[in-house]
Every structure is written in C-alpha cells, then in structure tokens.
Scaffold this motif. Structure first.
Motif, PDB file in Angstrom:
ATOM      1  N   ASP A 273      34.037 111.114  43.679  1.00  0.00           N
ATOM      2  CA  ASP A 273      33.554 110.995  43.059  1.00  0.00           C
ATOM      3  C   ASP A 273      34.663 110.621  41.901  1.00  0.00           C
ATOM      4  O   ASP A 273      34.874 111.838  41.214  1.00  0.00           O
ATOM      5  N   GLY A 274      34.866 109.334  41.252  1.00  0.00           N
ATOM      6  CA  GLY A 274      36.623 109.527  40.189  1.00  0.00           C
ATOM      7  C   GLY A 274      37.513 109.529  40.555  1.00  0.00           C
ATOM      8  O   GLY A 274      38.417 108.984  39.592  1.00  0.00           O
ATOM      9  N   PHE A 275      37.171 109.251  42.054  1.00  0.00           N
ATOM     10  CA  PHE A 275      38.772 109.390  42.572  1.00  0.00           C
ATOM     11  C   PHE A 275      39.171 107.997  42.241  1.00  0.00           C
ATOM     12  O   PHE A 275      38.603 106.751  42.256  1.00  0.00           O
ATOM     13  N   ASN A 276      40.868 107.445  41.859  1.00  0.00           N
ATOM     14  CA  ASN A 276      40.917 106.170  41.358  1.00  0.00           C
ATOM     15  C   ASN A 276      42.006 105.527  42.576  1.00  0.00           C
ATOM     16  O   ASN A 276      42.877 104.346  42.470  1.00  0.00           O
ATOM     17  N   ASN A 277      40.897 105.461  43.501  1.00  0.00           N
ATOM     18  CA  ASN A 277      40.916 104.520  45.237  1.00  0.00           C
ATOM     19  C   ASN A 277      39.927 104.310  45.935  1.00  0.00           C
ATOM     20  O   ASN A 277      39.437 104.559  45.622  1.00  0.00           O
ATOM     21  N   GLU A 278      39.956 103.711  46.695  1.00  0.00           N
ATOM     22  CA  GLU A 278      38.490 103.349  47.629  1.00  0.00           C
ATOM     23  C   GLU A 278      37.894 104.365  48.407  1.00  0.00           C
ATOM     24  O   GLU A 278      37.090 104.731  48.563  1.00  0.00           O
ATOM     25  N   TYR A 279      38.534 105.924  48.213  1.00  0.00           N
ATOM     26  CA  TYR A 279      38.225 106.581  48.768  1.00  0.00           C
ATOM     27  C   TYR A 279      36.265 106.954  48.327  1.00  0.00           C
ATOM     28  O   TYR A 279      35.854 107.966  48.023  1.00  0.00           O
ATOM     29  N   GLU A 280      36.808 106.553  46.663  1.00  0.00           N
ATOM     30  CA  GLU A 280      35.251 106.659  45.405  1.00  0.00           C
ATOM     31  C   GLU A 280      34.284 105.947  46.027  1.00  0.00           C
ATOM     32  O   GLU A 280      32.717 107.200  46.458  1.00  0.00           O
ATOM     33  N   GLU A 281      33.724 104.800  47.153  1.00  0.00           N
ATOM     34  CA  GLU A 281      33.026 104.610  47.848  1.00  0.00           C
ATOM     35  C   GLU A 281      31.945 105.598  48.845  1.00  0.00           C
ATOM     36  O   GLU A 281      31.287 105.800  49.581  1.00  0.00           O
ATOM     37  N   LEU A 282      33.117 106.707  49.643  1.00  0.00           N
ATOM     38  CA  LEU A 282      32.145 107.765  50.033  1.00  0.00           C
ATOM     39  C   LEU A 282      31.365 109.051  49.574  1.00  0.00           C
ATOM     40  O   LEU A 282      31.479 109.949  50.659  1.00  0.00           O
ATOM     41  N   VAL A 283      31.002 108.933  48.245  1.00  0.00           N
ATOM     42  CA  VAL A 283      30.533 109.821  47.639  1.00  0.00           C
ATOM     43  C   VAL A 283      28.717 109.621  48.178  1.00  0.00           C
ATOM     44  O   VAL A 283      28.462 111.618  48.920  1.00  0.00           O
ATOM     45  N   PRO A 284      28.338 108.953  48.421  1.00  0.00           N
ATOM     46  CA  PRO A 284      26.836 109.582  49.403  1.00  0.00           C
ATOM     47  C   PRO A 284      27.142 109.853  50.791  1.00  0.00           C
ATOM     48  O   PRO A 284      26.575 110.867  51.733  1.00  0.00           O
ATOM     49  N   PHE A 285      28.770 109.108  51.633  1.00  0.00           N
ATOM     50  CA  PHE A 285      28.846 110.546  52.769  1.00  0.00           C
ATOM     51  C   PHE A 285      29.163 112.144  52.194  1.00  0.00           C
ATOM     52  O   PHE A 285      28.369 113.076  52.963  1.00  0.00           O
ATOM     53  N   PHE A 286      29.818 112.088  50.945  1.00  0.00           N
ATOM     54  CA  PHE A 286      30.126 114.243  51.128  1.00  0.00           C
ATOM     55  C   PHE A 286      28.607 114.229  50.638  1.00  0.00           C
ATOM     56  O   PHE A 286      28.610 115.614  51.225  1.00  0.00           O
ATOM     57  N   ASP A 287      28.216 113.617  49.907  1.00  0.00           N
ATOM     58  CA  ASP A 287      26.658 114.140  49.099  1.00  0.00           C
ATOM     59  C   ASP A 287      25.670 114.426  50.312  1.00  0.00           C
ATOM     60  O   ASP A 287      25.382 115.755  50.922  1.00  0.00           O
ATOM     61  N   LYS A 288      26.062 114.064  51.520  1.00  0.00           N
ATOM     62  CA  LYS A 288      25.224 114.728  52.542  1.00  0.00           C
ATOM     63  C   LYS A 288      25.896 115.368  54.108  1.00  0.00           C
ATOM     64  O   LYS A 288      24.834 115.888  53.567  1.00  0.00           O
ATOM     65  N   LEU A 289      26.591 114.757  53.566  1.00  0.00           N
ATOM     66  CA  LEU A 289      27.922 116.313  54.214  1.00  0.00           C
ATOM     67  C   LEU A 289      27.484 117.726  54.068  1.00  0.00           C
ATOM     68  O   LEU A 289      27.254 118.689  54.507  1.00  0.00           O
ATOM     69  N   LEU A 290      27.514 117.862  52.647  1.00  0.00           N
ATOM     70  CA  LEU A 290      26.767 118.918  51.699  1.00  0.00           C
ATOM     71  C   LEU A 290      25.720 119.596  51.528  1.00  0.00           C
ATOM     72  O   LEU A 290      25.404 120.845  52.094  1.00  0.00           O
ATOM     73  N   THR A 291      24.937 118.702  52.407  1.00  0.00           N
ATOM     74  CA  THR A 291      23.540 118.924  52.739  1.00  0.00           C
ATOM     75  C   THR A 291      23.807 119.656  54.158  1.00  0.00           C
ATOM     76  O   THR A 291      22.361 120.922  55.046  1.00  0.00           O
ATOM     77  N   LYS A 292      24.597 119.532  55.147  1.00  0.00           N
ATOM     78  CA  LYS A 292      24.690 120.148  56.566  1.00  0.00           C
ATOM     79  C   LYS A 292      25.347 121.493  56.357  1.00  0.00           C
ATOM     80  O   LYS A 292      25.447 121.854  58.138  1.00  0.00           O
ATOM     81  N   ILE A 293      26.201 121.405  55.941  1.00  0.00           N
ATOM     82  CA  ILE A 293      27.005 122.606  55.963  1.00  0.00           C
ATOM     83  C   ILE A 293      26.196 123.837  56.161  1.00  0.00           C
ATOM     84  O   ILE A 293      25.584 123.875  54.636  1.00  0.00           O
ATOM     85  N   PRO A 294      26.049 124.924  57.049  1.00  0.00           N
ATOM     86  CA  PRO A 294      25.168 126.283  57.326  1.00  0.00           C
ATOM     87  C   PRO A 294      25.455 126.951  55.490  1.00  0.00           C
ATOM     88  O   PRO A 294      26.542 126.841  54.626  1.00  0.00           O
ATOM     89  N   SER A 295      24.563 127.768  55.630  1.00  0.00           N
ATOM     90  CA  SER A 295      24.362 127.975  54.354  1.00  0.00           C
ATOM     91  C   SER A 295      25.285 129.540  53.910  1.00  0.00           C
ATOM     92  O   SER A 295      26.373 130.163  52.799  1.00  0.00           O
ATOM     93  N   GLU A 296      26.366 130.220  55.039  1.00  0.00           N
ATOM     94  CA  GLU A 296      26.239 131.053  54.904  1.00  0.00           C
ATOM     95  C   GLU A 296      28.027 131.116  54.258  1.00  0.00           C
ATOM     96  O   GLU A 296      28.833 131.871  54.539  1.00  0.00           O
ATOM     97  N   ILE A 297      27.940 129.190  54.495  1.00  0.00           N
ATOM     98  CA  ILE A 297      29.295 129.545  54.809  1.00  0.00           C
ATOM     99  C   ILE A 297      29.862 128.526  52.448  1.00  0.00           C
ATOM    100  O   ILE A 297      29.345 128.191  52.137  1.00  0.00           O
TER     101      ILE A 297
END
Length: 321
Positions: A18-42
């Motif tokens: 979020d806020g990157f000055n390149n095309e990676y910024e469009e991946l914010v929804p993907f990273f939001d979803k990824l963060l929900t899948k990381i086990p809680s002990e990590i």
C-alpha cells in the motif's frame, strides 16, 4: 548450515505494498487475504513504506499482533529474493541486483534496498550478517541441509569462474551448490519455480501436461529429475499447468516482454512448520482449474501438512508466487 524451507520457524517477514510507487500497489487485496491465512503462532513482521499504510494494517488486523516496520524507500514485495538466507543465528546476505528488466532497474534502487534489508536484519531480527560477495536472488537457492540448487544464472551474473563461485557458497554457507541449467526462455532463472524441498531427502519437482508447446520444458524437468536422482533424493511430482502469459513491461530491451506470469505454478508454495500455503489459479477451463487446484493439496497432505489454499491469479501476473 542454512535453515531450509521445512525447518521450524517462528517469524515471517512480508512487504505490504500500500503506497508503493510501482504496480505492486494493486496487490494490497491479495496481501490482506494472505495475512488472514498465516497461523496465529507465527510472529508477523510487515515492511510498509509509509505511516498511512501502517495505520491501515493496524485497523484491518486489530486482533492480530503485527510488528510493522516503516521504511520510506521500500518498494519490493519479493522478500525471499532480497532478504538473504538464514542459518538460525545469522543471515547470509548475497547482493540483490536482478538484471533482466531495465524498467525495474530504473525504478528500483537496488543498492538502497540491500542497505535497508541489512538494517532490518540488524535492528528487527537482531541477527548477525555474513555478506556473500555474489549477485544471487534467494529464489535461486533451493536447499536442504546438504545441497543448494542454483541455476547457471549465478554464472551469468557474476564475473567469476564457476569454481570460485561454488567455493564461496560452500565455504561461507556450508552447503554444496548444485548448479543446474537455466530453462530455455526463462530470463529470471530461479530454481524455486521448478523445485522445493519438503523433507531433507524429498524434493517436489514440477510436472507439466504433455502438450507440444511444453516439449522443451519437459526436457528441462527431466534434467532436474536426473540430477536429483543422482543425489539419491526422492521426488514428489507437483502437477502444474503453466499458461505462459507474457507480462507487459516498459522495459527498453527490444523484446515483447521481460518475463512471463507464474499462473499455474504450484511448487513455489509457502511452508510454515506444519502448514503449507498453496497457490491456486483460474486456469483455461473449469475441469483443469478443479483438477490442478486439488491434486497437489492431496499429495502434500499425505506428508502430514495442513494445506491452506490462496488464489494467486493477481500475484502471478507479477512473475512469481
């Protein structure tokens, strides 16, 4: 001795675009979803490049402890490539300087990224650093406790004899480099797009459908299987369906594209102890989509992994998974 992808871990670093000055910024929804899948002990460490992104993360994930690192000049999502390789006590840090795209070379300050990565390792991981005097992406270093598979891209990127390159890796990192060819047409030259260890003597290797368009890929994968067989490694096939979409690029090179999407690549999954976060994709038709999105989950589950899937269609459009 390096830590492998199947060793016990307690921390995961991610970059939040979020806020990157390149095309990676469009991946914010993907990273939001990824963060929900990381086990809680990590323990999660998130690199953001602005305070507003940090506030958004804290609001979106208020029930999860996040260690958020704000680095204003950070614009890279592929942390496996840039951050280095751990041995548990310290980090082996090669030089991150990919050269296959002039557009990326212009928009990314690689010297600055390397320096920031070193500071993050020292300040947030509180690990020592062994600097490796080689240009080498982490995605081109797939290792167990004895070997590291590296493509010949490392020879192209470093003006050194092969014997000297292998000696540096073996002496400083404690593993024997197994240098394999680069697949025809693969300018990135990473081994993690074709193979990955799940046990010290078990390695996943991509297996493609029998299509005329993939004949050269079949020859390449057979080469990798033969090398692994000579090392007495057991092979777990990963059924894959590469789609071969080119990635539009503003590169100045006189070619249509610098690289291709990673759609259909399943072997480049994320291992977190007993959990595997496995890519899934929307393929050419419903039958293929259902088959490929399930067959690898079944294979990995037989090794005792809990497999959690995440759609990587959008991420793959940036050349990796």
């Amino acid at each position: 001795m390096v830590k492998t992808d199947f060793d016990k871990v307690s921390h995961l670093f991610l970059a939040y675009p979020d806020g990157f000055n390149n095309e990676y910024e469009e991946l914010v929804p993907f990273f939001d979803k990824l963060l929900t899948k990381i086990p809680s002990e990590i323990d999660l460490h998130i690199i953001a490049n602005n305070a507003r992104a940090k506030q958004k993360l804290q609001f979106k994930f208020s029930k999860r402890k996040l260690n958020i690192i704000v680095e204003e000049n950070w614009n890279e999502i592929w942390l496996r490539d840039v951050m280095g390789i751990s041995n548990g006590e310290h980090i082996y840090k090669p030089i991150y300087e990919p050269n296959y795209c002039t557009y990326l070379a212009k928009t990314m300050n690689y010297r600055n990224l390397n320096n920031i990565a070193i500071n993050i390792i020292k300040d947030h991981l509180q690990k020592g650093i062994v600097q490796i005097p080689l240009k080498l992406d982490g995605g081109n270093f797939i290792a167990n406790h004895r070997f590291a598979f590296i493509t010949e891209k490392v020879l192209q990127d470093n003006d050194l004899p092969e014997k000297e390159i292998t000696a540096i890796i073996k002496d400083k990192m404690g593993v024997t480099p197994i240098i394999v060819p680069v697949n025809k047409g693969d300018v990135v030259g990473h081994t993690d797009g074709y193979m990955g260890f799940i046990e010290d003597d078990v390695i996943c290797i991509s297996e493609y459908p029998k299509l005329d368009s993939l004949k050269e890929d079949h020859k390449y994968l057979e080469t990798l299987r033969n090398v692994c067989g000579d090392l007495n490694l057991r092979i777990q096939p990963m059924q894959e369906r590469p789609l071969g979409y080119s990635i539009p690029c503003q590169c100045e090179a006189k070619k249509k594209c610098c690289t291709y999407s990673a759609n259909g690549c399943y072997v480049n999954f994320l291992r977190l102890n007993n959990t595997i976060i496995l890519p899934e994709y929307t393929l050419t038709n419903l039958k293929e989509t259902m088959y490929y999105n399930n067959v690898n989950e079944e294979a990995l589950s037989r090794y005792g992994y809990q497999v959690i899937k995440i759609n990587c269609d959008m991420l793959a459009q940036h050349g990796g998974s």
